[in-house]
Design a protein around this motif. Structure first.
Motif, mmCIF file in Angstrom:
data_model
loop_
_atom_site.group_PDB
_atom_site.id
_atom_site.type_symbol
_atom_site.label_atom_id
_atom_site.label_comp_id
_atom_site.label_asym_id
_atom_site.label_seq_id
_atom_site.Cartn_x
_atom_site.Cartn_y
_atom_site.Cartn_z
ATOM 1 N N VAL A 108 -0.500 24.543 -9.576
ATOM 2 C CA VAL A 108 0.537 24.134 -10.526
ATOM 3 C C VAL A 108 0.801 25.242 -11.521
ATOM 4 C CG1 VAL A 108 1.087 22.541 -12.379
ATOM 5 C CG2 VAL A 108 0.069 21.687 -10.290
ATOM 6 N N LEU A 163 4.306 27.201 -12.079
ATOM 7 C CA LEU A 163 4.986 27.295 -13.369
ATOM 8 C C LEU A 163 5.284 28.755 -13.709
ATOM 9 C CD1 LEU A 163 2.966 24.621 -15.360
ATOM 10 C CD2 LEU A 163 5.290 24.430 -14.498
ATOM 11 N N ILE A 166 15.252 23.792 -22.614
ATOM 12 C CA ILE A 166 13.893 23.513 -23.068
ATOM 13 C C ILE A 166 13.680 22.011 -23.241
ATOM 14 C CG2 ILE A 166 12.293 23.755 -25.005
ATOM 15 C CD1 ILE A 166 12.332 26.278 -23.700
ATOM 16 N N SER A 170 13.592 20.309 -19.835
ATOM 17 C CA SER A 170 12.343 20.632 -19.137
ATOM 18 C C SER A 170 11.178 19.871 -19.741
ATOM 19 C CB SER A 170 12.046 22.128 -19.232
ATOM 20 O OG SER A 170 13.138 22.865 -18.833
ATOM 21 N N MET A 171 11.160 19.829 -21.068
ATOM 22 C CA MET A 171 10.081 19.118 -21.740
ATOM 23 C C MET A 171 10.068 17.667 -21.287
ATOM 24 S SD MET A 171 9.239 19.059 -25.791
ATOM 25 C CE MET A 171 9.349 20.790 -26.122
ATOM 26 N N MET A 230 8.811 17.406 -17.741
ATOM 27 C CA MET A 230 7.371 17.674 -17.669
ATOM 28 C C MET A 230 6.557 16.505 -18.174
ATOM 29 S SD MET A 230 6.980 21.478 -19.020
ATOM 30 C CE MET A 230 6.719 22.802 -17.902
ATOM 31 N N LEU A 231 6.976 15.924 -19.308
ATOM 32 C CA LEU A 231 6.178 14.843 -19.877
ATOM 33 C C LEU A 231 6.214 13.618 -18.969
ATOM 34 C CD1 LEU A 231 6.935 15.310 -23.668
ATOM 35 C CD2 LEU A 231 4.896 15.929 -22.383
ATOM 36 N N ALA A 270 3.876 14.379 -16.110
ATOM 37 C CA ALA A 270 2.479 14.282 -16.515
ATOM 38 C C ALA A 270 2.057 12.833 -16.626
ATOM 39 C CB ALA A 270 2.278 14.994 -17.842
ATOM 40 N N ARG A 271 2.999 11.978 -16.999
ATOM 41 C CA ARG A 271 2.685 10.577 -17.152
ATOM 42 C C ARG A 271 2.331 9.935 -15.817
ATOM 43 N NH1 ARG A 271 2.035 6.499 -19.174
ATOM 44 N NH2 ARG A 271 3.178 4.647 -19.751
ATOM 45 N N TYR A 328 1.845 11.694 -12.658
ATOM 46 C CA TYR A 328 1.103 12.402 -11.630
ATOM 47 C C TYR A 328 -0.051 13.149 -12.245
ATOM 48 C CZ TYR A 328 -0.110 15.816 -8.117
ATOM 49 O OH TYR A 328 -0.793 16.604 -7.241
ATOM 50 N N LYS A 329 -1.250 12.842 -11.818
ATOM 51 C CA LYS A 329 -2.417 13.503 -12.355
ATOM 52 C C LYS A 329 -2.784 14.636 -11.422
ATOM 53 C CE LYS A 329 -5.795 10.604 -13.598
ATOM 54 N NZ LYS A 329 -6.482 10.187 -14.818
ATOM 55 N N PHE A 330 -2.650 15.839 -11.883
ATOM 56 C CA PHE A 330 -2.960 16.949 -10.998
ATOM 57 C C PHE A 330 -4.177 17.729 -11.473
ATOM 58 C CE2 PHE A 330 -1.411 19.771 -14.140
ATOM 59 C CZ PHE A 330 -0.308 19.148 -14.688
ATOM 60 N N GLU A 332 -2.856 16.924 -19.454
ATOM 61 C CA GLU A 332 -1.758 17.408 -18.609
ATOM 62 C C GLU A 332 -0.545 17.760 -19.454
ATOM 63 O OE1 GLU A 332 -4.221 16.564 -15.796
ATOM 64 O OE2 GLU A 332 -3.328 14.655 -16.316
ATOM 65 N N LEU A 374 1.278 21.470 -19.847
ATOM 66 C CA LEU A 374 2.686 21.783 -19.569
ATOM 67 C C LEU A 374 3.392 22.313 -20.814
ATOM 68 C CD1 LEU A 374 3.548 18.725 -17.359
ATOM 69 C CD2 LEU A 374 3.251 21.066 -16.613
ATOM 70 N N LEU A 415 5.824 25.835 -21.453
ATOM 71 C CA LEU A 415 7.248 25.679 -21.713
ATOM 72 C C LEU A 415 7.915 26.852 -22.440
ATOM 73 C CD1 LEU A 415 9.263 23.600 -20.924
ATOM 74 C CD2 LEU A 415 8.937 22.462 -23.089
#
Lengths: 362, 282, 287
Positions: B210, B214, B262, B265-266, B269-270, B273-274, B276-278, C104, C108, C112
């Motif tokens: 990941v 990124l 931005i 994307s934020m 991403m959030l 993250a909520r 999918y646990k990677f 997580e 991220l 950013l």
């Protein structure tokens, strides 16, 4: 048991990506052969002025496609690696000879330029745009590099190049980050020929004296504006037209003058590339570029350097600042115009500037 | 460690992280603030205005450049991550002659200034596109305009090439700690190599992949030089637009589009993250 | 297939695509550039070209290249050091002290800022660091009598800008290494009587070394060739090798010289790497 999974997986991923990519990126535009003029120039420098392009299309039915460059060596590279890729190229008084000597541009058919006889002979017939009796560039616009200053700080207005060296101006001066320009001003200050100074050591010593005064090195009109507004410097070398635009467009308190000791002049010529796919279209476009109707629209709407066509200048309103600046005969007499340089000279100036910058940074 | 000490250190850790994040976001906030400031020259005092967002909506050129950048960056990320991870796996698993040399070869793309690489690529692609054998094979597979020395394909070629070293280096770092015994155990239990990778190895190296993805995205999305050299006329990406616009004056429309990117994307991403646990449970 | 053959096939199929891609798009063009660096004329100019080592000799002959290179290396060193000092604790905090979904999300969020355009970002720093900029204004709001901060256009400003640009690399690479360390390992060490500091020094740090080293490589190497941050934040007080190389392409059209300088820089990097590799390998930085 072989590890074909890695192969298959990658192939699938790759094929999918390629397929999806081709679908999303879309079918590429096929270049239209006729009915198009391809121009190579700086971005936002007149030839892509939207109203002008639209008017041209209306008059001739030809559409205009632009490619841009961000430095003159890049322009040369593009010409060298793209035969048949361009119709019109902007080359200035420094580079036109170099381009024509190398066979990158073709002679202009002046019969196709209806405004030919109107152009100012000082630029039109200059040896910097002509070679062996043939014309390789149509004089288009001209401009100056002098000193711009903050009117609120310097009252009364200064008028010399030596002002930059005033010991009271610690960290108040900006220079352009350009080796040739710095050497030119250094040569003027040491009484030498601006384009081919013979005593480079003297030039270097003179520029080094500026070490404590220089606070900023600007590279583009945009960062000049921003740092001037932020008061990173009060006085700097700058292009005349840009200084005018800063005042009228951005309402910054910018004053400008061509110094008593001398200033730098330059002019641009529009050339037709060798192997141009549409030479007739190229000539038509160039003719439109020196047309007073185009020029007045460009100057009043966006701001432009002075035109090489005096009739175009006359067509401007008398209060137009570019017209006023261009009519100042005394100032124009103090200009030395830029000339082509050999590779060797260019390298030596670049090295000189590198030595100066190294000393500045110590 | 007593619970009290543990709580204190946890608290310090959180404050420290907050400070670091603050440092990272200072210019981002400034950039976003200027998108809402009326002055085109970033002058203060601050005057709230939405004009830049409005004019952005009608700036087709900038919007098109933004979408080009996004699409190319996404494709680039997928390709680079897949190819790079595979190479990293090979380096981690096997000792072979030439391995060190291959690892050393990752240094040139990140050392040599992109300007030099871009110029080299341009001249090379220009030459190779005119070699008849290459041109014909290419045209058999793809539409003609994609076989030009400057095209969206060559831009992608360049971006992936620049992203690959980052992916390989980052994933390799993760693989350095990789417990090979886990893979061997899975094989002993009868798993096929594919199953071993997909169900055992990948979850463990997932954070590395990941992070690498990124970085690959960032490398492509903000790549100016290669895009500039290899873009055909009429195709631009966002960094190219920004850079070439500074010749005259770039308006805060650029701040506006950067802010939008931005923020979006934020959000993405959030949300990711909520759900999918990677990172693994640890 | 014998196991040995299978292994060879494996290696090829795993590394093949990536390296084929790199070969066509980077190594071949760069070989052409290497060849170009040994000529005395730029390739596209219609003048006959001759072999010469003069471009490499220029590095030692012209007075400014050695100071320039030394400064560029220093810049790389300081940036990498600060990225480590700031980034490693942050990575540790993130890997060990934050649990659950937050981890997580923060991971991220750290990446950013990378996605913002570099030019706009660096320019925003000028607004923060200049006199009457953000920091100066904040300072005066607290202490109205304080003198003006004037860090812009100086070496420290360049370092700040570079550290900001490259910090996420260090944080993330250290994070992925640290996160792989089993907590039970640390507990085991503690139960054997080791203090917290010893646990860190003997267990955590060595195991996270791969992350630190890859972060250092990804930071040091690009920084020594950087030119955007030095130009915009350093003004007249910063000049780097990267900027000079750029000049050879945008001003003097002297591609052979620019190429020679680039490969000299590459040579220095490889030298560093070869010197440090055995040391780091022994400490387990590589698989």
């Amino acid at each position: 048991m072989t590890k074909i999974w890695s192969n298959r997986r990658q192939f699938l991923a790759g094929a999918t990506a390629l397929g999806v990519g081709t679908a999303i990126l879309g079918a590429p535009r096929v270049a239209r052969a006729a009915g198009e003029v391809k121009v190579l120039n700086w971005q936002g420098y007149g030839t892509d002025f939207q109203a002008g392009v639209d008017a041209f299309q209306k008059k001739t039915g030809l559409s205009v496609v632009h490619d841009y460059y961000t430095s003159e060596p890049e322009m040369m590279t593009k010409l060298r690696t793209n035969p048949g890729g361009y119709d019109v190229v902007l080359t200035n008084c420094v580079w036109n000879n170099l381009a024509s000597k190398e066979g990158l541009v073709q002679p202009i058919d002046t019969s196709k330029i209806s405004h030919w006889n109107d152009l100012n002979p000082a630029f039109r017939d200059s040896e910097r745009l002509n070679q062996d009796g043939k014309v390789y560039g149509v004089a288009w616009v001209w401009g100056t590099t002098g000193i711009a200053f903050n009117e609120d700080v310097y009252k009364p207005a200064p008028d010399t190049l030596a002002k930059l060296w005033d010991p009271a101006l610690k960290k108040k001066v900006a220079l352009r980050d350009d080796a040739v320009e710095v050497v030119s001003f250094g040569a003027i200050m040491t009484g030498q020929d601006m384009n081919h100074p013979t005593d480079l050591e003297k030039v270097k010593a003179k520029i080094l004296e500026l070490k404590d005064n220089v606070n900023y090195l600007w590279a583009s009109e945009d960062d000049w504006h921003k740092q001037f507004a932020a008061k990173a410097f009060d006085i700097s070398t700058m292009w005349g037209g840009a200084a005018i635009r800063a005042k009228t467009g951005f309402k910054l308190p910018v004053g400008f003058y061509i110094p008593k000791e001398g200033g730098i002049g330059w002019f641009d010529g529009l050339a037709v590339a060798k192997d141009a796919p549409n030479p007739d279209g190229a000539h038509a476009f160039i003719n439109w570029m020196v047309d007073p109707e185009f020029y007045t629209a460009w100057e009043t709407k966006e701001g432009a350097p002075a035109s090489a066509n005096p009739k175009a200048m006359e067509a401007l309103p008398d209060s137009d600042p570019t017209k006023v600046a261009a009519s100042d005969g005394d100032a124009v007499k103090r200009l030395q115009f830029m000339a082509p340089l050999s590779d060797d000279e260019r390298q030596r100036y670049s090295d000189l500037w590198a030595e100066v910058r190294t000393a500045f940074a110590k | 460690m007593s619970r009290r000490t543990s709580e204190i250190t946890n608290g310090i850790a959180k404050i420290y992280l907050a400070l670091v994040l603050l440092f990272l976001y200072v210019p981002i906030f400034t950039m976003a603030a200027m998108a809402f400031n009326r002055s085109p020259l970033y002058e203060l005092p601050f005057q709230f205005d939405l004009i830049w967002f409005e004019s952005l909506m009608s700036n087709d050129r900038l919007l098109r450049a933004g979408s080009n950048s996004l699409i190319i960056a996404v494709i680039n990320t997928v390709i680079a991550t897949v190819l790079g991870t595979a190479a990293s796996l090979a380096f981690a698993r096997y000792q072979f002659r030439g391995r060190t040399l291959m690892q050393l070869l990752l240094l040139p793309p990140i050392t040599i200034p992109w300007l030099v690489i871009g110029t080299a690529m341009l001249v090379f692609f220009f030459w190779i596109a005119n070699v008849p054998a290459v041109a014909e094979t290419c045209r058999a597979i793809l539409p003609a305009a994609y076989c030009a020395p400057r095209s969206k394909i060559t831009i992608l070629l360049g971006h992936v090439a620049l992203s690959l070293p980052y992916v390989i280096i980052v994933v390799s770092a993760r693989l350095a700690d990789f417990p090979k015994s886990v893979e061997e155990a899975a094989a002993t239990l009868g798993a096929t190599p594919w199953q071993t990778f997909w169900r055992v190895s990948m979850p463990i190296i997932a954070p590395g992949m990941v992070a690498a993805a990124l970085f690959a995205f960032a490398t492509s999305f903000d790549q100016f030089v290669i895009s500039y050299f290899l873009a055909p006329p009429g195709v631009t990406t966002l960094p190219v637009e920004i850079y070439t616009a500074i010749r005259k004056a770039f308006t805060p429309e650029i701040n506006a589009i950067s802010t939008i990117i931005i923020v979006v994307s934020m959000g993405i991403m959030l949300i990711t993250a909520r759900f999918y646990k990677f990172g693994g449970e640890r | 297939m014998s196991p040995r053959q299978r292994q060879i096939w494996s290696i090829f199929s795993l590394t093949g695509p990536a390296y084929l891609w790199l070969a066509v798009t980077i190594f071949l063009p760069l070989s052409a550039m290497l060849y170009c660096s040994l000529l005395d004329t730029s390739p596209l100019v219609p003048r006959p070209a001759h072999f010469t080592l003069a471009n490499y000799a220029a590095f030692f002959q012209k007075s400014f290249y050695l100071p320039l290179t030394w400064w560029s290396l220093q810049l790389g060193f300081w940036t990498t050091l600060f990225c480590f000092l700031i980034g490693y604790p942050a990575a540790y905090a993130l890997a060990k002290k934050i649990k659950g979904r937050w981890r997580e999300a923060l991971f991220l969020l750290i990446v950013l800022p990378f996605w913002s355009n570099a030019l706009v970002r660096i320019f925003s720093w000028t607004m923060v660091l200049r006199p009457n900029g953000l920091i100066d204004a904040a300072l005066h709001w607290i202490l109205p009598e304080a003198p003006h901060i004037d860090i812009l256009f100086s070496y420290p400003a360049v370092v700040i800008g570079l550290v900001h640009s490259y910090l996420p690399y260090m944080i993330l690479t250290c994070y992925i290494s640290l996160q792989a360390i089993d907590d039970s390992l640390m507990e085991a060490a503690r139960s054997l009587g080791a203090e917290a500091w010893t646990v860190f020094r003997r267990v955590v740090l060595p195991l996270s070394l791969p992350g630190v080293v890859s972060g250092a490589v990804l930071i040091f190497v690009p920084v020594i060739g950087s030119f955007m941050e030095p130009r915009i934040l350093g003004g007249p007080r910063a000049v780097t090798l990267g900027m000079n190389i750029e000049e050879q392409f945008t001003v003097t059209s002297n591609w052979p010289l620019g190429a020679a300088l680039s490969f000299t820089m590459l040579g220095i990097v490889i030298l560093f790497f070869l010197v440090l590799y055995p040391v780091l390998k022994k400490r387990g930085a590589f698989a």
